[in-house]
Design an enzyme around this catalytic site. Structure first.
Site, PDB file in Angstrom:
ATOM      1  N   ARG A  87     -13.319  -4.260 -21.819  1.00  0.00           N
ATOM      2  CA  ARG A  87     -13.495  -4.643 -20.419  1.00  0.00           C
ATOM      3  C   ARG A  87     -13.432  -6.158 -20.269  1.00  0.00           C
ATOM      4  O   ARG A  87     -12.866  -6.666 -19.289  1.00  0.00           O
ATOM      5  CB  ARG A  87     -14.824  -4.093 -19.885  1.00  0.00           C
ATOM      6  CG  ARG A  87     -14.848  -2.572 -19.767  1.00  0.00           C
ATOM      7  CD  ARG A  87     -16.242  -2.036 -19.539  1.00  0.00           C
ATOM      8  NE  ARG A  87     -17.094  -2.262 -20.700  1.00  0.00           N
ATOM      9  CZ  ARG A  87     -18.320  -1.754 -20.840  1.00  0.00           C
ATOM     10  NH1 ARG A  87     -18.817  -0.991 -19.884  1.00  0.00           N
ATOM     11  NH2 ARG A  87     -19.040  -2.008 -21.922  1.00  0.00           N
ATOM     12  N   ASP A  90     -15.265  -6.159 -26.567  1.00  0.00           N
ATOM     13  CA  ASP A  90     -15.335  -5.197 -25.467  1.00  0.00           C
ATOM     14  C   ASP A  90     -14.044  -5.270 -24.671  1.00  0.00           C
ATOM     15  O   ASP A  90     -13.703  -6.330 -24.118  1.00  0.00           O
ATOM     16  CB  ASP A  90     -16.543  -5.523 -24.576  1.00  0.00           C
ATOM     17  CG  ASP A  90     -16.832  -4.430 -23.551  1.00  0.00           C
ATOM     18  OD1 ASP A  90     -15.869  -3.911 -22.944  1.00  0.00           O
ATOM     19  OD2 ASP A  90     -18.016  -4.102 -23.353  1.00  0.00           O
ATOM     20  N   ARG A 107     -26.085  13.221 -38.220  1.00  0.00           N
ATOM     21  CA  ARG A 107     -24.756  12.696 -38.510  1.00  0.00           C
ATOM     22  C   ARG A 107     -24.858  11.935 -39.830  1.00  0.00           C
ATOM     23  O   ARG A 107     -25.691  11.041 -39.998  1.00  0.00           O
ATOM     24  CB  ARG A 107     -24.297  11.738 -37.415  1.00  0.00           C
ATOM     25  CG  ARG A 107     -22.939  11.111 -37.714  1.00  0.00           C
ATOM     26  CD  ARG A 107     -22.722   9.842 -36.924  1.00  0.00           C
ATOM     27  NE  ARG A 107     -21.422   9.260 -37.194  1.00  0.00           N
ATOM     28  CZ  ARG A 107     -21.128   7.984 -37.020  1.00  0.00           C
ATOM     29  NH1 ARG A 107     -22.062   7.136 -36.599  1.00  0.00           N
ATOM     30  NH2 ARG A 107     -19.921   7.531 -37.266  1.00  0.00           N
ATOM     31  N   ARG A 121     -13.072  -4.762 -36.455  1.00  0.00           N
ATOM     32  CA  ARG A 121     -12.471  -4.424 -37.748  1.00  0.00           C
ATOM     33  C   ARG A 121     -10.984  -4.724 -37.732  1.00  0.00           C
ATOM     34  O   ARG A 121     -10.295  -4.505 -36.736  1.00  0.00           O
ATOM     35  CB  ARG A 121     -12.695  -2.950 -38.081  1.00  0.00           C
ATOM     36  CG  ARG A 121     -14.147  -2.569 -38.252  1.00  0.00           C
ATOM     37  CD  ARG A 121     -14.287  -1.079 -38.495  1.00  0.00           C
ATOM     38  NE  ARG A 121     -15.666  -0.641 -38.390  1.00  0.00           N
ATOM     39  CZ  ARG A 121     -16.039   0.544 -37.941  1.00  0.00           C
ATOM     40  NH1 ARG A 121     -15.131   1.419 -37.546  1.00  0.00           N
ATOM     41  NH2 ARG A 121     -17.314   0.862 -37.884  1.00  0.00           N
ATOM     42  N   HIS A 130     -14.722   9.784 -38.051  1.00  0.00           N
ATOM     43  CA  HIS A 130     -14.713  10.390 -36.713  1.00  0.00           C
ATOM     44  C   HIS A 130     -14.338  11.872 -36.785  1.00  0.00           C
ATOM     45  O   HIS A 130     -13.893  12.464 -35.803  1.00  0.00           O
ATOM     46  CB  HIS A 130     -13.716   9.685 -35.772  1.00  0.00           C
ATOM     47  CG  HIS A 130     -14.033   8.260 -35.482  1.00  0.00           C
ATOM     48  ND1 HIS A 130     -13.071   7.270 -35.472  1.00  0.00           N
ATOM     49  CD2 HIS A 130     -15.210   7.644 -35.201  1.00  0.00           C
ATOM     50  CE1 HIS A 130     -13.635   6.105 -35.195  1.00  0.00           C
ATOM     51  NE2 HIS A 130     -14.930   6.310 -35.029  1.00  0.00           N
ATOM     52  N   GLU A 152     -19.781  14.901 -30.036  1.00  0.00           N
ATOM     53  CA  GLU A 152     -20.128  15.062 -31.448  1.00  0.00           C
ATOM     54  C   GLU A 152     -21.514  15.672 -31.620  1.00  0.00           C
ATOM     55  O   GLU A 152     -21.744  16.454 -32.549  1.00  0.00           O
ATOM     56  CB  GLU A 152     -20.053  13.701 -32.145  1.00  0.00           C
ATOM     57  CG  GLU A 152     -18.651  13.107 -32.168  1.00  0.00           C
ATOM     58  CD  GLU A 152     -18.639  11.644 -32.540  1.00  0.00           C
ATOM     59  OE1 GLU A 152     -18.467  11.340 -33.729  1.00  0.00           O
ATOM     60  OE2 GLU A 152     -18.786  10.798 -31.634  1.00  0.00           O
ATOM     61  N   ASN A 209     -14.274   0.969 -29.547  1.00  0.00           N
ATOM     62  CA  ASN A 209     -14.619  -0.177 -30.390  1.00  0.00           C
ATOM     63  C   ASN A 209     -14.289   0.121 -31.847  1.00  0.00           C
ATOM     64  O   ASN A 209     -13.846  -0.741 -32.602  1.00  0.00           O
ATOM     65  CB  ASN A 209     -16.096  -0.516 -30.235  1.00  0.00           C
ATOM     66  CG  ASN A 209     -16.451  -1.831 -30.890  1.00  0.00           C
ATOM     67  OD1 ASN A 209     -15.820  -2.845 -30.642  1.00  0.00           O
ATOM     68  ND2 ASN A 209     -17.468  -1.809 -31.732  1.00  0.00           N
ATOM     69  N   GLY A 210     -14.526   1.366 -32.243  1.00  0.00           N
ATOM     70  CA  GLY A 210     -13.987   1.910 -33.484  1.00  0.00           C
ATOM     71  C   GLY A 210     -12.917   2.904 -33.094  1.00  0.00           C
ATOM     72  O   GLY A 210     -13.007   3.506 -32.018  1.00  0.00           O
ATOM     73  N   ILE A 260     -10.261   6.557 -29.587  1.00  0.00           N
ATOM     74  CA  ILE A 260     -10.068   5.101 -29.530  1.00  0.00           C
ATOM     75  C   ILE A 260     -11.161   4.443 -28.702  1.00  0.00           C
ATOM     76  O   ILE A 260     -11.525   4.909 -27.628  1.00  0.00           O
ATOM     77  CB  ILE A 260      -8.666   4.734 -28.998  1.00  0.00           C
ATOM     78  CG1 ILE A 260      -8.320   5.490 -27.725  1.00  0.00           C
ATOM     79  CG2 ILE A 260      -7.620   5.006 -30.062  1.00  0.00           C
ATOM     80  CD1 ILE A 260      -6.985   5.110 -27.116  1.00  0.00           C
ATOM     81  N   ASN A 301     -28.666  10.397 -34.898  1.00  0.00           N
ATOM     82  CA  ASN A 301     -27.596   9.543 -35.421  1.00  0.00           C
ATOM     83  C   ASN A 301     -28.234   8.205 -35.745  1.00  0.00           C
ATOM     84  O   ASN A 301     -28.483   7.390 -34.858  1.00  0.00           O
ATOM     85  CB  ASN A 301     -26.480   9.396 -34.381  1.00  0.00           C
ATOM     86  CG  ASN A 301     -25.327   8.536 -34.874  1.00  0.00           C
ATOM     87  OD1 ASN A 301     -25.386   7.925 -35.931  1.00  0.00           O
ATOM     88  ND2 ASN A 301     -24.268   8.465 -34.095  1.00  0.00           N
ATOM     89  N   GLY A 335     -14.444   5.791 -26.119  1.00  0.00           N
ATOM     90  CA  GLY A 335     -14.718   4.903 -25.001  1.00  0.00           C
ATOM     91  C   GLY A 335     -13.480   4.429 -24.266  1.00  0.00           C
ATOM     92  O   GLY A 335     -13.425   4.446 -23.030  1.00  0.00           O
ATOM     93  N   VAL A 336     -12.459   3.994 -25.012  1.00  0.00           N
ATOM     94  CA  VAL A 336     -11.209   3.559 -24.395  1.00  0.00           C
ATOM     95  C   VAL A 336     -10.363   4.758 -23.998  1.00  0.00           C
ATOM     96  O   VAL A 336      -9.812   4.816 -22.893  1.00  0.00           O
ATOM     97  CB  VAL A 336     -10.426   2.629 -25.349  1.00  0.00           C
ATOM     98  CG1 VAL A 336      -9.024   2.351 -24.815  1.00  0.00           C
ATOM     99  CG2 VAL A 336     -11.179   1.312 -25.553  1.00  0.00           C
ATOM    100  N   GLY A 337     -10.247   5.723 -24.882  1.00  0.00           N
ATOM    101  CA  GLY A 337      -9.408   6.889 -24.607  1.00  0.00           C
ATOM    102  C   GLY A 337      -9.823   7.658 -23.372  1.00  0.00           C
ATOM    103  O   GLY A 337      -8.981   8.178 -22.632  1.00  0.00           O
TER     104      GLY A 337
END
Length: 400
Positions: free
Chosen positions: A285, A283, A91, A241, A180, A384, A211-212, A209, A7, A331-333
Protein backbone atom coordinates in the site's frame (compact mmCIF):
# COMPACT_ATOMS: atom_id res chain seq x y z
CA UNK A 1 -15.80 -29.96 20.37
CA UNK A 2 -13.87 -26.71 20.79
CA UNK A 3 -10.48 -26.56 19.08
CA UNK A 4 -7.95 -23.83 19.72
CA UNK A 5 -5.67 -23.04 16.77
CA UNK A 6 -2.33 -21.40 17.59
CA UNK A 7 0.20 -19.81 15.25
CA UNK A 8 3.28 -18.95 17.29
CA UNK A 9 5.79 -16.54 15.79
CA UNK A 10 9.08 -15.38 17.23
CA UNK A 11 7.38 -12.49 19.07
CA UNK A 12 3.69 -13.13 18.46
CA UNK A 13 0.82 -15.56 18.96
CA UNK A 14 -2.26 -15.63 16.72
CA UNK A 15 -5.23 -17.67 17.85
CA UNK A 16 -8.71 -18.80 16.81
CA UNK A 17 -11.17 -20.92 18.74
CA UNK A 18 -13.39 -23.12 16.57
CA UNK A 19 -16.49 -25.18 17.14
CA UNK A 20 -15.38 -28.22 15.14
CA UNK A 21 -18.94 -29.37 14.53
CA UNK A 22 -20.04 -26.16 12.79
CA UNK A 23 -16.61 -24.71 11.78
CA UNK A 24 -17.81 -21.53 13.49
CA UNK A 25 -15.07 -19.19 14.77
CA UNK A 26 -15.97 -18.58 18.41
CA UNK A 27 -13.08 -16.21 19.15
CA UNK A 28 -10.01 -14.79 17.43
CA UNK A 29 -7.16 -12.49 18.27
CA UNK A 30 -3.45 -12.19 18.71
CA UNK A 31 -0.58 -11.22 20.95
CA UNK A 32 2.23 -9.03 19.64
CA UNK A 33 5.62 -7.78 20.83
CA UNK A 34 6.21 -10.65 23.25
CA UNK A 35 9.25 -9.89 25.39
CA UNK A 36 9.05 -6.13 24.81
CA UNK A 37 7.80 -3.45 27.22
CA UNK A 38 4.83 -2.52 25.02
CA UNK A 39 3.44 -6.03 24.45
CA UNK A 40 -0.31 -6.27 23.93
CA UNK A 41 -3.19 -8.60 23.13
CA UNK A 42 -5.92 -7.70 20.65
CA UNK A 43 -9.17 -9.59 20.20
CA UNK A 44 -12.80 -9.38 19.18
CA UNK A 45 -15.51 -9.36 21.83
CA UNK A 46 -18.60 -11.58 21.50
CA UNK A 47 -20.61 -8.54 20.38
CA UNK A 48 -18.21 -7.97 17.46
CA UNK A 49 -16.39 -4.97 18.92
CA UNK A 50 -12.61 -5.05 19.04
CA UNK A 51 -10.33 -4.49 22.00
CA UNK A 52 -6.64 -4.09 22.73
CA UNK A 53 -5.04 -4.57 26.12
CA UNK A 54 -1.44 -3.71 26.93
CA UNK A 55 -0.03 -6.25 29.35
CA UNK A 56 3.45 -7.48 30.24
CA UNK A 57 4.23 -10.74 28.48
CA UNK A 58 7.90 -11.66 28.87
CA UNK A 59 7.53 -15.00 27.07
CA UNK A 60 5.16 -17.15 25.00
CA UNK A 61 3.90 -19.05 28.01
CA UNK A 62 2.65 -15.85 29.61
CA UNK A 63 1.22 -14.76 26.24
CA UNK A 64 -0.84 -17.94 26.03
CA UNK A 65 -1.94 -17.42 29.64
CA UNK A 66 -3.27 -14.02 28.59
CA UNK A 67 -5.10 -15.61 25.65
CA UNK A 68 -6.72 -18.04 28.08
CA UNK A 69 -7.66 -15.15 30.37
CA UNK A 70 -9.44 -13.37 27.51
CA UNK A 71 -11.21 -16.55 26.40
CA UNK A 72 -12.59 -17.24 29.89
CA UNK A 73 -13.20 -13.68 31.10
CA UNK A 74 -16.91 -13.18 31.98
CA UNK A 75 -17.01 -9.95 29.96
CA UNK A 76 -14.83 -10.79 26.96
CA UNK A 77 -14.79 -14.58 26.85
CA UNK A 78 -16.71 -17.28 25.05
CA UNK A 79 -16.05 -20.24 27.35
CA UNK A 80 -16.55 -20.65 31.08
CA UNK A 81 -13.33 -22.55 31.77
CA UNK A 82 -10.31 -24.03 30.05
CA UNK A 83 -11.95 -27.44 30.38
CA UNK A 84 -14.00 -26.43 27.32
CA UNK A 85 -10.87 -26.47 25.12
CA UNK A 86 -10.82 -30.05 23.85
CA UNK A 87 -7.78 -29.97 21.55
CA UNK A 88 -5.11 -27.58 20.25
CA UNK A 89 -3.86 -27.40 16.67
CA UNK A 90 -0.54 -25.76 15.88
CA UNK A 91 0.90 -24.35 12.70
CA UNK A 92 4.42 -25.80 12.39
CA UNK A 93 6.52 -24.25 9.64
CA UNK A 94 9.11 -26.88 8.72
CA UNK A 95 8.85 -30.65 8.82
CA UNK A 96 11.60 -31.53 6.31
CA UNK A 97 10.97 -35.08 5.03
CA UNK A 98 9.77 -36.30 8.42
CA UNK A 99 6.16 -35.22 7.98
CA UNK A 100 3.97 -35.46 4.88
CA UNK A 101 0.73 -34.94 6.79
CA UNK A 102 -0.61 -33.52 10.02
CA UNK A 103 0.19 -35.57 13.14
CA UNK A 104 -0.71 -35.97 16.79
CA UNK A 105 2.06 -34.32 18.80
CA UNK A 106 4.10 -36.75 20.88
CA UNK A 107 7.54 -36.46 22.50
CA UNK A 108 8.99 -38.13 19.39
CA UNK A 109 7.32 -35.57 17.10
CA UNK A 110 8.68 -32.72 19.23
CA UNK A 111 12.21 -34.07 18.86
CA UNK A 112 11.85 -34.34 15.06
CA UNK A 113 10.57 -30.78 14.85
CA UNK A 114 13.58 -29.66 16.87
CA UNK A 115 15.84 -31.43 14.38
CA UNK A 116 14.45 -29.01 11.78
CA UNK A 117 15.65 -25.94 13.73
CA UNK A 118 18.71 -25.34 11.49
CA UNK A 119 16.52 -24.86 8.38
CA UNK A 120 13.81 -22.83 10.16
CA UNK A 121 15.63 -20.98 12.98
CA UNK A 122 13.07 -18.18 13.20
CA UNK A 123 9.94 -20.33 13.09
CA UNK A 124 10.27 -23.86 14.46
CA UNK A 125 11.65 -22.84 17.88
CA UNK A 126 8.65 -20.52 18.35
CA UNK A 127 6.30 -23.33 17.27
CA UNK A 128 7.82 -25.65 19.87
CA UNK A 129 7.63 -22.99 22.59
CA UNK A 130 3.88 -22.83 21.96
CA UNK A 131 3.53 -26.60 22.04
CA UNK A 132 5.48 -26.88 25.29
CA UNK A 133 3.48 -24.04 26.85
CA UNK A 134 0.27 -25.97 26.18
CA UNK A 135 1.83 -29.08 27.70
CA UNK A 136 2.32 -27.07 30.90
CA UNK A 137 -0.91 -25.09 30.88
CA UNK A 138 -3.33 -27.71 29.52
CA UNK A 139 -1.79 -31.04 30.45
CA UNK A 140 -3.59 -33.98 28.91
CA UNK A 141 -5.25 -31.96 26.13
CA UNK A 142 -4.30 -33.49 22.74
CA UNK A 143 -2.24 -31.37 20.37
CA UNK A 144 -1.82 -31.67 16.59
CA UNK A 145 0.93 -30.29 14.36
CA UNK A 146 -0.01 -29.06 10.87
CA UNK A 147 3.08 -28.48 8.73
CA UNK A 148 3.58 -25.76 6.10
CA UNK A 149 5.80 -28.15 4.17
CA UNK A 150 3.55 -31.24 4.23
CA UNK A 151 1.42 -30.43 1.15
CA UNK A 152 4.54 -30.16 -1.00
CA UNK A 153 5.89 -33.61 -0.12
CA UNK A 154 4.21 -34.92 -3.28
CA UNK A 155 6.70 -33.06 -5.50
CA UNK A 156 8.77 -35.34 -7.75
CA UNK A 157 12.54 -35.46 -7.30
CA UNK A 158 13.26 -33.44 -10.43
CA UNK A 159 11.30 -30.58 -8.88
CA UNK A 160 12.62 -30.71 -5.32
CA UNK A 161 16.29 -31.56 -5.86
CA UNK A 162 18.99 -28.89 -6.22
CA UNK A 163 21.92 -29.40 -8.58
CA UNK A 164 24.36 -29.49 -5.67
CA UNK A 165 26.57 -32.46 -4.80
CA UNK A 166 24.17 -35.29 -3.96
CA UNK A 167 25.70 -35.70 -0.51
CA UNK A 168 24.28 -32.30 0.50
CA UNK A 169 20.85 -33.90 0.19
CA UNK A 170 21.82 -37.22 1.79
CA UNK A 171 23.71 -35.73 4.76
CA UNK A 172 22.02 -32.39 5.31
CA UNK A 173 18.58 -32.69 3.72
CA UNK A 174 19.18 -29.78 1.36
CA UNK A 175 16.30 -29.77 -1.14
CA UNK A 176 13.20 -27.78 -2.00
CA UNK A 177 10.50 -28.18 0.65
CA UNK A 178 8.13 -25.31 -0.09
CA UNK A 179 5.93 -23.39 2.34
CA UNK A 180 2.44 -21.91 2.64
CA UNK A 181 1.37 -25.52 2.05
CA UNK A 182 -1.71 -25.25 4.25
CA UNK A 183 -2.86 -22.22 2.27
CA UNK A 184 -2.15 -23.79 -1.14
CA UNK A 185 -3.95 -26.95 -0.01
CA UNK A 186 -7.02 -25.00 1.13
CA UNK A 187 -7.39 -22.66 -1.84
CA UNK A 188 -6.76 -25.37 -4.45
CA UNK A 189 -9.46 -27.57 -2.92
CA UNK A 190 -11.84 -24.67 -2.37
CA UNK A 191 -11.32 -23.38 -5.93
CA UNK A 192 -12.29 -26.78 -7.35
CA UNK A 193 -15.40 -26.82 -5.16
CA UNK A 194 -16.31 -23.23 -6.04
CA UNK A 195 -15.73 -23.68 -9.78
CA UNK A 196 -17.19 -27.17 -10.07
CA UNK A 197 -13.88 -28.74 -11.12
CA UNK A 198 -12.94 -32.34 -10.42
CA UNK A 199 -10.02 -32.15 -7.95
CA UNK A 200 -8.67 -35.44 -9.32
CA UNK A 201 -8.66 -34.11 -12.88
CA UNK A 202 -7.54 -30.51 -12.65
CA UNK A 203 -4.59 -28.23 -13.34
CA UNK A 204 -4.33 -25.23 -11.01
CA UNK A 205 -1.76 -22.54 -10.32
CA UNK A 206 -2.25 -21.15 -6.82
CA UNK A 207 -0.70 -17.76 -6.08
CA UNK A 208 -0.33 -16.97 -2.37
CA UNK A 209 1.09 -13.47 -2.66
CA UNK A 210 1.61 -10.87 0.01
CA UNK A 211 4.48 -9.77 2.25
CA UNK A 212 5.56 -13.39 1.94
CA UNK A 213 4.68 -15.14 -1.28
CA UNK A 214 4.79 -18.43 -3.12
CA UNK A 215 3.25 -20.02 -6.18
CA UNK A 216 2.40 -23.70 -6.55
CA UNK A 217 1.56 -25.97 -9.47
CA UNK A 218 -1.25 -28.28 -8.33
CA UNK A 219 -1.98 -31.30 -10.54
CA UNK A 220 -5.01 -33.42 -9.65
CA UNK A 221 -5.02 -32.08 -6.12
CA UNK A 222 -1.29 -32.57 -5.46
CA UNK A 223 1.60 -30.12 -5.36
CA UNK A 224 4.12 -30.92 -8.09
CA UNK A 225 6.26 -27.78 -7.83
CA UNK A 226 6.43 -24.64 -5.71
CA UNK A 227 8.52 -21.49 -5.68
CA UNK A 228 9.92 -21.52 -2.13
CA UNK A 229 12.83 -23.80 -1.38
CA UNK A 230 14.83 -25.16 1.55
CA UNK A 231 13.75 -21.99 3.34
CA UNK A 232 11.05 -19.38 2.62
CA UNK A 233 13.69 -17.08 1.07
CA UNK A 234 13.66 -18.55 -2.45
CA UNK A 235 11.26 -17.73 -5.25
CA UNK A 236 9.20 -14.57 -5.55
CA UNK A 237 10.32 -11.12 -4.55
CA UNK A 238 8.72 -10.56 -1.13
CA UNK A 239 8.30 -7.77 1.39
CA UNK A 240 11.80 -8.05 2.84
CA UNK A 241 13.06 -11.36 1.38
CA UNK A 242 15.22 -11.38 -1.72
CA UNK A 243 13.66 -14.33 -3.56
CA UNK A 244 15.59 -15.77 -6.50
CA UNK A 245 19.14 -14.43 -6.74
CA UNK A 246 22.42 -15.61 -8.24
CA UNK A 247 24.23 -17.41 -5.39
CA UNK A 248 27.46 -16.15 -6.90
CA UNK A 249 26.25 -12.61 -6.19
CA UNK A 250 25.86 -13.52 -2.53
CA UNK A 251 29.40 -14.92 -2.36
CA UNK A 252 30.66 -11.75 -4.04
CA UNK A 253 28.85 -9.51 -1.55
CA UNK A 254 30.13 -11.52 1.41
CA UNK A 255 33.68 -10.86 0.22
CA UNK A 256 33.22 -7.21 -0.77
CA UNK A 257 31.13 -6.18 2.26
CA UNK A 258 32.89 -8.38 4.79
CA UNK A 259 29.67 -10.16 5.70
CA UNK A 260 29.56 -13.31 7.78
CA UNK A 261 26.70 -15.82 7.53
CA UNK A 262 24.57 -13.90 10.03
CA UNK A 263 25.11 -10.64 8.18
CA UNK A 264 24.17 -12.21 4.87
CA UNK A 265 21.09 -13.83 6.36
CA UNK A 266 19.96 -10.46 7.73
CA UNK A 267 20.39 -8.88 4.31
CA UNK A 268 18.47 -11.49 2.33
CA UNK A 269 15.73 -11.98 4.94
CA UNK A 270 15.13 -8.53 6.44
CA UNK A 271 16.67 -5.87 4.19
CA UNK A 272 15.86 -6.98 0.66
CA UNK A 273 12.73 -7.49 -1.44
CA UNK A 274 10.26 -4.65 -1.85
CA UNK A 275 11.78 -2.77 1.09
CA UNK A 276 15.32 -3.08 -0.19
CA UNK A 277 14.52 -1.95 -3.73
CA UNK A 278 12.06 0.83 -2.90
CA UNK A 279 13.77 2.18 0.20
CA UNK A 280 10.27 3.06 1.42
CA UNK A 281 8.45 0.11 2.93
CA UNK A 282 7.63 -3.56 2.61
CA UNK A 283 3.90 -2.73 2.55
CA UNK A 284 2.50 -2.69 -0.97
CA UNK A 285 0.00 0.00 0.00
CA UNK A 286 2.91 2.33 0.72
CA UNK A 287 4.46 1.35 -2.61
CA UNK A 288 1.24 2.20 -4.45
CA UNK A 289 1.18 5.59 -2.71
CA UNK A 290 4.81 6.14 -3.69
CA UNK A 291 4.02 5.38 -7.32
CA UNK A 292 1.17 7.89 -7.25
CA UNK A 293 3.69 10.47 -5.99
CA UNK A 294 6.08 9.71 -8.83
CA UNK A 295 8.66 7.71 -6.89
CA UNK A 296 10.72 5.80 -9.47
CA UNK A 297 12.11 3.25 -7.02
CA UNK A 298 8.61 2.47 -5.79
CA UNK A 299 7.59 1.85 -9.40
CA UNK A 300 10.65 -0.35 -9.96
CA UNK A 301 9.79 -2.39 -6.86
CA UNK A 302 6.23 -2.91 -8.07
CA UNK A 303 7.37 -3.81 -11.59
CA UNK A 304 9.85 -6.36 -10.23
CA UNK A 305 7.29 -7.80 -7.80
CA UNK A 306 4.71 -8.35 -10.55
CA UNK A 307 7.25 -9.60 -13.08
CA UNK A 308 8.50 -12.38 -10.78
CA UNK A 309 4.93 -13.60 -10.28
CA UNK A 310 4.34 -13.57 -14.03
CA UNK A 311 7.45 -15.68 -14.67
CA UNK A 312 6.39 -18.36 -12.20
CA UNK A 313 2.86 -18.55 -13.56
CA UNK A 314 4.30 -19.04 -17.05
CA UNK A 315 6.74 -21.67 -15.84
CA UNK A 316 4.06 -23.63 -14.01
CA UNK A 317 1.69 -23.48 -16.98
CA UNK A 318 4.45 -25.29 -18.86
CA UNK A 319 5.04 -27.77 -16.01
CA UNK A 320 1.31 -28.57 -15.89
CA UNK A 321 1.02 -28.71 -19.70
CA UNK A 322 -1.84 -26.25 -19.53
CA UNK A 323 -3.94 -24.77 -16.76
CA UNK A 324 -7.63 -24.86 -15.87
CA UNK A 325 -7.61 -22.12 -13.24
CA UNK A 326 -5.32 -19.53 -11.69
CA UNK A 327 -6.11 -18.81 -8.04
CA UNK A 328 -5.14 -15.62 -6.20
CA UNK A 329 -4.95 -15.52 -2.41
CA UNK A 330 -2.94 -13.86 0.38
CA UNK A 331 -2.85 -10.18 1.32
CA UNK A 332 -1.95 -8.93 -2.16
CA UNK A 333 -3.68 -11.70 -4.09
CA UNK A 334 -6.99 -11.10 -2.35
CA UNK A 335 -6.94 -7.31 -2.28
CA UNK A 336 -4.61 -5.70 -4.82
CA UNK A 337 -6.66 -5.63 -8.00
CA UNK A 338 -3.98 -3.68 -9.90
CA UNK A 339 -1.47 -6.52 -9.63
CA UNK A 340 -4.10 -9.08 -10.66
CA UNK A 341 -5.03 -7.02 -13.72
CA UNK A 342 -1.41 -6.52 -14.77
CA UNK A 343 -0.75 -10.24 -14.54
CA UNK A 344 -3.89 -11.26 -16.41
CA UNK A 345 -3.22 -8.70 -19.16
CA UNK A 346 0.16 -10.37 -19.71
CA UNK A 347 -1.28 -13.89 -19.84
CA UNK A 348 -3.21 -13.48 -23.06
CA UNK A 349 -1.08 -16.15 -24.73
CA UNK A 350 -2.75 -18.65 -22.36
CA UNK A 351 -6.17 -17.39 -23.35
CA UNK A 352 -6.65 -15.42 -20.13
CA UNK A 353 -9.15 -12.56 -20.33
CA UNK A 354 -9.97 -10.48 -17.29
CA UNK A 355 -13.32 -8.92 -16.40
CA UNK A 356 -12.20 -5.49 -15.21
CA UNK A 357 -15.36 -4.82 -13.22
CA UNK A 358 -15.34 -8.21 -11.48
CA UNK A 359 -11.64 -7.74 -10.69
CA UNK A 360 -12.36 -4.80 -8.39
CA UNK A 361 -13.27 -7.28 -5.65
CA UNK A 362 -11.34 -7.31 -2.36
CA UNK A 363 -11.22 -10.17 0.10
CA UNK A 364 -14.05 -12.35 -1.17
CA UNK A 365 -14.51 -15.35 -3.44
CA UNK A 366 -15.11 -14.31 -7.01
CA UNK A 367 -14.34 -15.27 -10.59
CA UNK A 368 -12.53 -12.30 -12.12
CA UNK A 369 -11.97 -13.68 -15.62
CA UNK A 370 -14.28 -12.91 -18.54
CA UNK A 371 -16.86 -15.53 -19.61
CA UNK A 372 -14.86 -16.28 -22.79
CA UNK A 373 -11.52 -16.65 -21.00
CA UNK A 374 -9.92 -20.01 -21.75
CA UNK A 375 -8.48 -20.08 -18.23
CA UNK A 376 -10.65 -19.28 -15.22
CA UNK A 377 -9.11 -16.76 -12.84
CA UNK A 378 -10.54 -16.67 -9.34
CA UNK A 379 -9.93 -14.97 -6.00
CA UNK A 380 -10.20 -17.35 -3.02
CA UNK A 381 -9.45 -15.91 0.45
CA UNK A 382 -7.29 -18.37 2.30
CA UNK A 383 -8.28 -20.00 5.61
CA UNK A 384 -5.29 -21.84 7.01
CA UNK A 385 -6.75 -21.86 10.52
CA UNK A 386 -9.82 -23.76 9.32
CA UNK A 387 -7.57 -26.42 7.78
CA UNK A 388 -5.62 -26.71 11.03
CA UNK A 389 -8.84 -27.01 13.03
CA UNK A 390 -10.25 -29.60 10.62
CA UNK A 391 -7.09 -31.71 10.69
CA UNK A 392 -6.99 -31.50 14.47
CA UNK A 393 -10.61 -32.60 14.78
CA UNK A 394 -10.03 -35.55 12.46
CA UNK A 395 -6.85 -36.72 14.20
CA UNK A 396 -8.26 -36.51 17.75
CA UNK A 397 -11.52 -38.14 16.67
CA UNK A 398 -13.84 -35.23 17.40
CA UNK A 399 -17.49 -36.16 17.73
CA UNK A 400 -20.49 -33.89 17.20
Amino acid sequence: MNILVLNNGSSSVKYKLFDSCTSEVLAAGGVEKIGLPDSFIKFERPDGSKAKIEVSMPDHKEAIRQVFKVLTDPATGVIRSLDEINAVGHRVVHGMEYFNKSVLITPEVIEKVKECYPVAPLHNPANIIGIEAILDLLPGVPQVGVFDTAFHQTMPAQAYMYALPYETYEKYGVRRYGFHGTSHRYVSARACEYLGLDPQNSKLITCHIGNGGSITAVLNGKSIDTSMGLTPTEGLMMGTRVGDVDPGALVYLMKEMGLDANGLEKMIQKQSGVLGVSGISNDMRDIEAGIENGDERAKLAMDMYNYRILKYIGAYAAVLDGVDAIVFTGGVGENQWGTRKWLCDHLGYLGVKIDDEANKVRGEEKVISAPDSKVTVVVIPTDEELVIASDTAEIVGAEC
